[in-house]
Design an enzyme around this catalytic site. Structure first.
Site, short mmCIF file in Angstrom:
data_model
loop_
_atom_site.label_atom_id
_atom_site.label_comp_id
_atom_site.label_asym_id
_atom_site.label_seq_id
_atom_site.Cartn_x
_atom_site.Cartn_y
_atom_site.Cartn_z
N ASP A 99 60.88 69.61 35.44
CA ASP A 99 61.68 70.71 34.91
C ASP A 99 61.53 70.64 33.39
O ASP A 99 61.79 69.60 32.78
CB ASP A 99 63.14 70.49 35.31
CG ASP A 99 63.90 71.77 35.49
OD1 ASP A 99 63.82 72.60 34.58
OD2 ASP A 99 64.56 71.93 36.52
N ASP A 201 62.58 76.26 32.62
CA ASP A 201 63.96 76.74 32.64
C ASP A 201 64.11 78.04 31.84
O ASP A 201 63.56 78.16 30.74
CB ASP A 201 64.83 75.63 32.02
CG ASP A 201 66.31 75.85 32.24
OD1 ASP A 201 66.73 75.88 33.40
OD2 ASP A 201 67.04 75.97 31.24
N GLU A 264 61.43 80.12 35.69
CA GLU A 264 62.72 80.56 36.22
C GLU A 264 63.07 81.90 35.59
O GLU A 264 63.22 81.99 34.36
CB GLU A 264 63.83 79.54 35.89
CG GLU A 264 65.13 79.94 36.57
CD GLU A 264 66.40 79.41 35.88
OE1 GLU A 264 67.43 79.35 36.55
OE2 GLU A 264 66.35 79.09 34.68
N HIS A 325 69.91 74.66 42.60
CA HIS A 325 71.12 74.00 42.12
C HIS A 325 72.09 74.93 41.40
O HIS A 325 73.12 74.47 40.90
CB HIS A 325 70.71 72.84 41.20
CG HIS A 325 69.99 73.34 39.98
ND1 HIS A 325 68.76 73.97 40.04
CD2 HIS A 325 70.35 73.36 38.68
CE1 HIS A 325 68.40 74.33 38.82
NE2 HIS A 325 69.33 73.97 37.98
N ASP A 326 71.73 76.21 41.31
CA ASP A 326 72.61 77.18 40.65
C ASP A 326 73.20 78.19 41.62
O ASP A 326 73.95 79.08 41.20
CB ASP A 326 71.81 77.97 39.59
CG ASP A 326 71.28 77.09 38.48
OD1 ASP A 326 71.97 76.12 38.10
OD2 ASP A 326 70.15 77.36 38.00
#
Ligand code: GLC
Length: 528
Positions: A99, A201, A264, A325-326
């Site tokens: 990430d 990200d 993302e 995870h969001d």
């Protein structure tokens, strides 16, 4: 078309490192823990593991606030633990995706310490500083994604700095060439260590409007939504110049061969497609979150798949995501029965699937008592937090589910005594077995991994059916989004063989013409 590039054929599995496996008994997962569980990932049948941030960080946003792009936080281990993880993964033919968090640093990053020291500091322009607005308040109306203004006044120097997320996460100024150069060096640091790609990200945030215009109001805003939705983020993000940055990043990766760049991006479909870049110079895979955002109905999902397929640029490779995870877990949103249908969908659509750890166990909504809330977003805007989808992986029966010897940093799901890898791995009808079979089928049948997609119009409202084919191989996927059984018409002239039912059983069943699809059942048929 037979694609051979690994990230087109393969599947990605996301690990949230705090929650996968603790190896030193502090209740928080770590790198050595992930290494220990690589055999599980190989057994499951995924091809790549994406690890959420493990860099040194004060953990204001659990690692998405990076204080050093070229290190490992002691909580997770050391650089040699990381090297070991990569070596062990590669030994098992698993790729490792890191990430990368380029939009903002931690407030504790030395660059920011220098930048805020004085207006004249050479690093000042590495971040985004503006004078107060005419009333002394923030320079414009941009909001933080976690609620409240996106600007914080630095009293010592009398200017505001911009942060799209927490005030502890100041945004870097990507218009500054020195920032770009430093960040590309950080990418190279990991590429040299053998990393196979990056999930970048909030990549659509990197460049902001050069004149800092106010974002326009969103007429559809409602109070139950996070505050960020008050305005359309048209000037604070998704600026055209971001594509140049992404192309540069991609070029850095390409110098190392087949490394993948995943971006993302939460944007509507038309804008998402722009991130493949002019002449595919952009992200290899702009993350496609449309399944997360679309109502779980056969007609809605069919329309989405068709629109997505139709919207792809020539040569652009598709991808699909059900959770991360969001986002609330898929089982929490649609229930475990339909989560099985969703698994079958995810792993039989055209394009690279990304799985989220724990979804293969059917982990649902995990209640978080108020005193155990960890996510800063939940603390700022109650009800929007992400702790329920970040709870520990459940490996075996027992008080800590094999995750740790200490109390885990977030609670386990209440059903962990039975919902765990050990209990589900040999159970023929379990969701874990289903995931494993689906992953195996994707490897056995190139039609599923790289074949073409065609919707089959059956005229049954609850049913989504499609064909995947490559060469002479033709597979049909028939998914029941409802609870009633249906007769499914199939050509009389062809024989079908069941490869997999989402409920287990039926494999090897053969016939011609119609078949019966149970309520909430999904089938993969091979036609001959
Ligand atoms: C991304 C991450 C999220 C994080 C945010 C800020 O959306 O997935 O977890 O809070 O960026 O870095």
């Amino acid at each position: 078309m037979t694609e051979t590039v690994w990230w087109k054929r393969g599947t990605v599995y996301q690990v949230y490192p705090r929650s996968f496996q603790d190896s030193n008994g502090d209740g928080v997962g770590d790198l050595a823990g992930i290494t220990r569980r690589l055999d599980y990932l190989a057994w499951l049948g995924v091809d790549a593991v994406w690890i959420s941030p493990v860099y040194p960080s004060p953990m204001a946003d659990y690692g998405y606030d990076v204080a050093d792009y070229c290190g490992i936080d002691p909580l997770f281990g050391s650089l040699s633990d990381f090297d070991e993880l990569v070596a062990q993964a590669h030994r098992r033919k698993l790729k490792v995706i890191l990430d990368f968090v380029p939009n903002h640093t931690s407030i504790a990053h030395p660059w920011f310490t220098e930048a805020r020291a004085s207006r004249e500091n050479p690093r000042r322009d590495w971040y985004i500083w503006r004078d107060p607005g005419p009333d002394g308040g923030p320079p414009n109306n941009w909001l933080s994604n976690f609620g409240g203004p996106a600007w914080t006044l630095d009293p010592a120097t009398g200017q505001y700095y911009y942060h799209a997320f927490l005030r502890e996460q100041p945004d870097l100024n990507w218009r500054n060439p020195a920032v770009r150069a430093a960040m590309y060096d950080a990418l190279r640091f990991w590429l040299e260590r053998g990393v196979d790609g990056f999930r970048v990200d909030v990549i659509w945030h990197l460049i902001k409007d050069d004149s800092f215009r106010d974002n326009p109001a969103n007429p559809h805003f409602a109070e139950h939504l996070p505050e960020i939705n008050r305005f359309h983020q048209v000037y604070s993000a998704d600026r055209p110049e971001v594509l140049d940055v992404i192309a540069e990043m991609r070029a850095v990766l390409r110098a190392y061969g087949e490394r993948v760049l995943i971006g993302e991006i939460y944007l509507p479909l038309e804008r998402l497609m722009a991130y493949y870049g002019p002449d595919l110079s952009g992200a290899d895979m702009p993350f496609n979150f449309q399944l997360i955002q679309t109502p779980w109905r056969a007609d809605a999902v069919q329309e989405l798949v068709e629109n997505y397929e139709a919207g792809l640029p020539e040569g652009g490779w598709p991808n699909w995501v059900l959770g991360n995870h969001d986002q609330p877990r898929i089982s929490a949103r649609i229930g475990e029965e339909q989560a099985r249908i969703a698994a079958m969908l995810l792993l039989t659509l055209r394009g690279t699937p990304t799985l989220y750890y724990g979804d293969e166990l059917g982990l649902g909504h995990v209640p978080i008592p108020p005193e155990r809330v960890r996510d800063p977003w939940e603390l700022n805007e109650p009800g929007h937090g992400r702790d329920p989808e970040r709870t520990p992986m459940q490996w075996e029966p027992g008080p800590r589910a094999g995750f740790s010897t200490a109390e885990p940093w977030l609670p386990l799901s209440p059903d962990h005594e039975t919902r765990n890898v050990e209990c589900l791995q040999d159970m023929p009808g379990s969701i874990l077995t289903l995931y494993r079979r689906l992953l195996a089928l994707r490897r056995e049948h190139p039609a599923l991994a790289v074949g073409s997609y065609r919707t089959l119009a059956l005229g049954l409202p609850d049913i989504l059916a499609y064909e995947r084919s490559v060469g002479d191989a033709r597979l049909r996927v028939i998914l029941n989004f409802g609870t009633a059984a249906h007769e499914i018409p199939l050509p009389e002239s062809e024989t079908w063989t069941v490869l997999l039912s989402s409920r287990g059983g039926r494999a090897g069943e053969r016939g011609a013409g119609r078949t019966v699809l149970g309520g909430a059942e999904g089938l993969i048929l091979m036609q001959s």
